[in-house]
Design a protein around this motif. Structure first.
Motif, PDB file in Angstrom:
ATOM      1  N   CYS A  20       0.882  -1.077   0.057  1.00 26.11           N
ATOM      2  CA  CYS A  20      -0.083  -0.063  -0.032  1.00 26.11           C
ATOM      3  C   CYS A  20       1.008   1.326   0.138  1.00 26.11           C
ATOM      4  O   CYS A  20       0.412   2.208  -0.633  1.00 26.11           O
ATOM      5  CB  CYS A  20      -0.982   0.060   1.382  1.00 26.11           C
ATOM      6  N   ALA A  21       2.013   1.288   0.612  1.00 30.09           N
ATOM      7  CA  ALA A  21       2.900   2.450   0.922  1.00 30.09           C
ATOM      8  C   ALA A  21       3.759   2.694  -0.524  1.00 30.09           C
ATOM      9  O   ALA A  21       3.661   3.653  -1.206  1.00 30.09           O
ATOM     10  CB  ALA A  21       3.920   2.196   2.076  1.00 30.09           C
ATOM     11  N   ALA A  22       3.982   1.530  -1.081  1.00 31.64           N
ATOM     12  CA  ALA A  22       4.567   1.456  -2.382  1.00 31.64           C
ATOM     13  C   ALA A  22       3.749   2.015  -3.362  1.00 31.64           C
ATOM     14  O   ALA A  22       3.884   2.947  -4.425  1.00 31.64           O
ATOM     15  CB  ALA A  22       5.103   0.187  -2.862  1.00 31.64           C
ATOM     16  N   ASP A  71       2.998   5.720  -3.464  1.00 32.09           N
ATOM     17  CA  ASP A  71       3.964   6.552  -4.007  1.00 32.09           C
ATOM     18  C   ASP A  71       4.869   7.111  -2.670  1.00 32.09           C
ATOM     19  O   ASP A  71       5.270   8.341  -2.702  1.00 32.09           O
ATOM     20  CB  ASP A  71       4.000   7.622  -4.680  1.00 32.09           C
ATOM     21  N   PHE A  72       4.588   6.674  -1.389  1.00 34.21           N
ATOM     22  CA  PHE A  72       5.233   7.028  -0.230  1.00 34.21           C
ATOM     23  C   PHE A  72       7.047   6.776  -0.253  1.00 34.21           C
ATOM     24  O   PHE A  72       7.313   5.742  -1.005  1.00 34.21           O
ATOM     25  CB  PHE A  72       4.854   6.526   1.133  1.00 34.21           C
ATOM     26  N   VAL A  73       7.641   7.604   0.203  1.00 30.96           N
ATOM     27  CA  VAL A  73       9.070   7.185   0.595  1.00 30.96           C
ATOM     28  C   VAL A  73       8.851   5.967   1.543  1.00 30.96           C
ATOM     29  O   VAL A  73       8.132   6.355   2.561  1.00 30.96           O
ATOM     30  CB  VAL A  73       9.781   8.223   0.897  1.00 30.96           C
ATOM     31  N   LEU A  74       9.636   4.983   1.461  1.00 31.38           N
ATOM     32  CA  LEU A  74       9.481   3.984   2.378  1.00 31.38           C
ATOM     33  C   LEU A  74      10.776   3.869   3.437  1.00 31.38           C
ATOM     34  O   LEU A  74      11.915   3.956   2.805  1.00 31.38           O
ATOM     35  CB  LEU A  74       9.651   2.436   1.967  1.00 31.38           C
ATOM     36  N   CYS A  75      10.650   3.757   4.558  1.00 28.44           N
ATOM     37  CA  CYS A  75      11.853   3.809   5.591  1.00 28.44           C
ATOM     38  C   CYS A  75      11.561   2.295   6.564  1.00 28.44           C
ATOM     39  O   CYS A  75      10.583   2.359   7.074  1.00 28.44           O
ATOM     40  CB  CYS A  75      11.737   4.781   6.719  1.00 28.44           C
ATOM     41  N   ILE A 125      14.009   3.940   1.242  1.00 27.90           N
ATOM     42  CA  ILE A 125      13.558   3.679  -0.572  1.00 27.90           C
ATOM     43  C   ILE A 125      12.925   4.802  -0.990  1.00 27.90           C
ATOM     44  O   ILE A 125      11.720   5.210  -0.318  1.00 27.90           O
ATOM     45  CB  ILE A 125      12.842   2.321  -0.936  1.00 27.90           C
ATOM     46  N   GLY A 126      13.442   5.671  -2.029  1.00 24.84           N
ATOM     47  CA  GLY A 126      12.956   6.944  -2.563  1.00 24.84           C
ATOM     48  C   GLY A 126      11.444   6.671  -3.124  1.00 24.84           C
ATOM     49  O   GLY A 126      11.025   5.537  -3.659  1.00 24.84           O
ATOM     50  N   ASN A 127      10.776   7.669  -3.501  1.00 22.11           N
ATOM     51  CA  ASN A 127       9.689   7.959  -4.318  1.00 22.11           C
ATOM     52  C   ASN A 127       9.974   8.149  -5.687  1.00 22.11           C
ATOM     53  O   ASN A 127      10.934   8.127  -6.046  1.00 22.11           O
ATOM     54  CB  ASN A 127       8.305   8.650  -3.528  1.00 22.11           C
ATOM     55  N   SER A 128       8.750   8.248  -6.120  1.00 28.51           N
ATOM     56  CA  SER A 128       8.967   8.634  -7.820  1.00 28.51           C
ATOM     57  C   SER A 128       9.728  10.008  -8.221  1.00 28.51           C
ATOM     58  O   SER A 128      10.290  10.017  -9.351  1.00 28.51           O
ATOM     59  CB  SER A 128       7.499   8.681  -8.650  1.00 28.51           C
ATOM     60  N   MET A 129       9.850  10.877  -7.277  1.00 26.09           N
ATOM     61  CA  MET A 129      10.396  12.057  -7.545  1.00 26.09           C
ATOM     62  C   MET A 129      11.763  12.007  -6.841  1.00 26.09           C
ATOM     63  O   MET A 129      12.698  13.225  -7.193  1.00 26.09           O
ATOM     64  CB  MET A 129       9.802  13.141  -6.829  1.00 26.09           C
ATOM     65  N   VAL A 185       7.863  -6.717  -4.158  1.00 21.89           N
ATOM     66  CA  VAL A 185       6.379  -6.060  -4.142  1.00 21.89           C
ATOM     67  C   VAL A 185       6.752  -4.586  -4.314  1.00 21.89           C
ATOM     68  O   VAL A 185       5.910  -4.059  -5.466  1.00 21.89           O
ATOM     69  CB  VAL A 185       6.012  -5.870  -2.470  1.00 21.89           C
ATOM     70  N   ILE A 186       7.628  -3.756  -3.981  1.00 20.50           N
ATOM     71  CA  ILE A 186       8.012  -2.613  -4.307  1.00 20.50           C
ATOM     72  C   ILE A 186       8.166  -2.433  -5.745  1.00 20.50           C
ATOM     73  O   ILE A 186       7.638  -1.484  -6.492  1.00 20.50           O
ATOM     74  CB  ILE A 186       9.153  -1.912  -3.483  1.00 20.50           C
ATOM     75  N   ARG A 187       8.863  -3.217  -6.587  1.00 15.41           N
ATOM     76  CA  ARG A 187       9.235  -3.076  -7.689  1.00 15.41           C
ATOM     77  C   ARG A 187       8.118  -3.355  -8.745  1.00 15.41           C
ATOM     78  O   ARG A 187       8.225  -2.641  -9.949  1.00 15.41           O
ATOM     79  CB  ARG A 187      10.199  -4.298  -8.071  1.00 15.41           C
ATOM     80  N   ARG A 188       6.927  -3.606  -7.976  1.00 16.08           N
ATOM     81  CA  ARG A 188       5.587  -3.399  -9.151  1.00 16.08           C
ATOM     82  C   ARG A 188       5.457  -2.049  -9.381  1.00 16.08           C
ATOM     83  O   ARG A 188       4.788  -1.672 -10.231  1.00 16.08           O
ATOM     84  CB  ARG A 188       4.647  -4.190  -8.344  1.00 16.08           C
ATOM     85  N   TYR A 189       5.786  -0.800  -8.476  1.00 12.41           N
ATOM     86  CA  TYR A 189       5.257   0.215  -8.526  1.00 12.41           C
ATOM     87  C   TYR A 189       6.529   1.199  -8.712  1.00 12.41           C
ATOM     88  O   TYR A 189       6.132   2.496  -8.889  1.00 12.41           O
ATOM     89  CB  TYR A 189       4.484   0.441  -7.071  1.00 12.41           C
ATOM     90  N   ARG A 190       7.729   0.802  -8.353  1.00 16.30           N
ATOM     91  CA  ARG A 190       8.947   1.756  -8.694  1.00 16.30           C
ATOM     92  C   ARG A 190       9.931   1.117  -9.793  1.00 16.30           C
ATOM     93  O   ARG A 190      10.066  -0.054  -9.619  1.00 16.30           O
ATOM     94  CB  ARG A 190       9.706   1.912  -7.407  1.00 16.30           C
ATOM     95  N   PRO A 191      10.474   1.942 -10.501  1.00 17.50           N
ATOM     96  CA  PRO A 191      11.451   1.553 -11.353  1.00 17.50           C
ATOM     97  C   PRO A 191      12.831   1.058 -10.624  1.00 17.50           C
ATOM     98  O   PRO A 191      13.148   1.370  -9.601  1.00 17.50           O
ATOM     99  CB  PRO A 191      11.767   2.862 -12.125  1.00 17.50           C
TER     100      PRO A 191
END
Length: 246
Positions: A150-152, A155-159, A223-227, A178-184
């Motif tokens: 849900c956090a990924a 687009d939250f930064v994840l700590c 882990i950074g977000n899209s920006m 899991v995160i790679r489904r939503y982040r490059p």
């Protein structure tokens, strides 16, 4: 009024302790904590009575603190980081309430690993972020992974706290999947080892490089977000200001 101070002492380095925390520790008759944390405190506050328990004996530790407070001792119950973030604040309040004890509990904030780690990396937490522990001692594994997803997706930064342990080696890799489904794959990732301690250090990698990185229980993973981007060795998540405004 009988009193217990539940204190977050930060990473363990005196420089990261708040003035309020230091004052409360100086005024304490007894300092209670996890064995490793007690050893850190003994180096700084030498003339104190100490009580400790091993890991996973948190309830017993709180009962020890309560017993000392009922005797009239000024008690400090310590946690690393912030006592209200995966620390002892909640369970201490519950133990006092269950005992219907007339003891005042003061919660004293400390510097958590997300804050001290972010400062070492640059400014990765400048926008919305989620802190998630990958330890399944208290939280079911399925629920942890749902929160990661849900956090990924949001687009939250994840700590990520407690990313690996000797018995728990695969949770981080599964979280990355899991995160790679939503982040490059090139999403910046900061690894902070022993944040805020004398031997602490940090490094910056990518989501693709995270699976093979050297990570343990003393590592905080951001882990950074899209920006989020990296420039001049600093990991930065923009807040949204235009450069014309600053």
């Amino acid at each position: 009024m009988k009193r217990i101070d539940v204190i977050g002492f930060g990473p363990g380095n005196y420089d990261y302790m708040t003035i309020e925390a230091v004052q409360a520790l100086k005024e304490a008759d007894v300092i209670v904590g996890y064995s490793t944390y007690v050893e850190l405190m003994k180096k700084i506050f030498t003339e104190k009575k100490y009580l400790n328990t091993p890991m996973t004996r948190e309830v017993e530790r709180c009962r020890m603190a309560l017993e000392e407070a009922v005797k009239g001792q000024r008690v400090a119950l310590v946690s690393s980081g912030d006592s209200g973030i995966y620390g002892m604040a909640g369970i201490m309040l519950q133990v006092v309430q269950a005992a219907a004890a007339e003891v005042e509990v003061h919660i004293i904030a400390g510097v958590t690993a997300a804050s001290s780690g972010a400062a070492m990396l640059g400014a990765p937490l400048m926008n919305d972020f989620a802190v998630i522990s990958l330890s399944d001692l208290m939280t079911p594994y399925e629920q942890i992974m749902k929160r990661v997803r849900c956090a990924a997706e949001g687009d939250f930064v994840l700590c990520l706290y407690n990313p690996k342990s000797r018995k728990r080696q695969e949770h981080l890799a599964e979280a990355v999947d899991v995160i790679r489904r939503y982040r490059p794959e090139e999403t910046p990732v900061g690894l902070v080892h022993k944040a805020g301690r004398a031997d602490g250090f940090c490094e910056i990698t990518t989501l693709d490089g995270l699976k093979g990185a050297d990570v343990d229980m003393f590592t905080t993973v951001i882990i950074g977000n899209s920006m989020t981007y990296v420039r001049d060795g600093k990991m930065i998540t923009p807040r949204g200001y235009s450069l014309e405004e600053v």
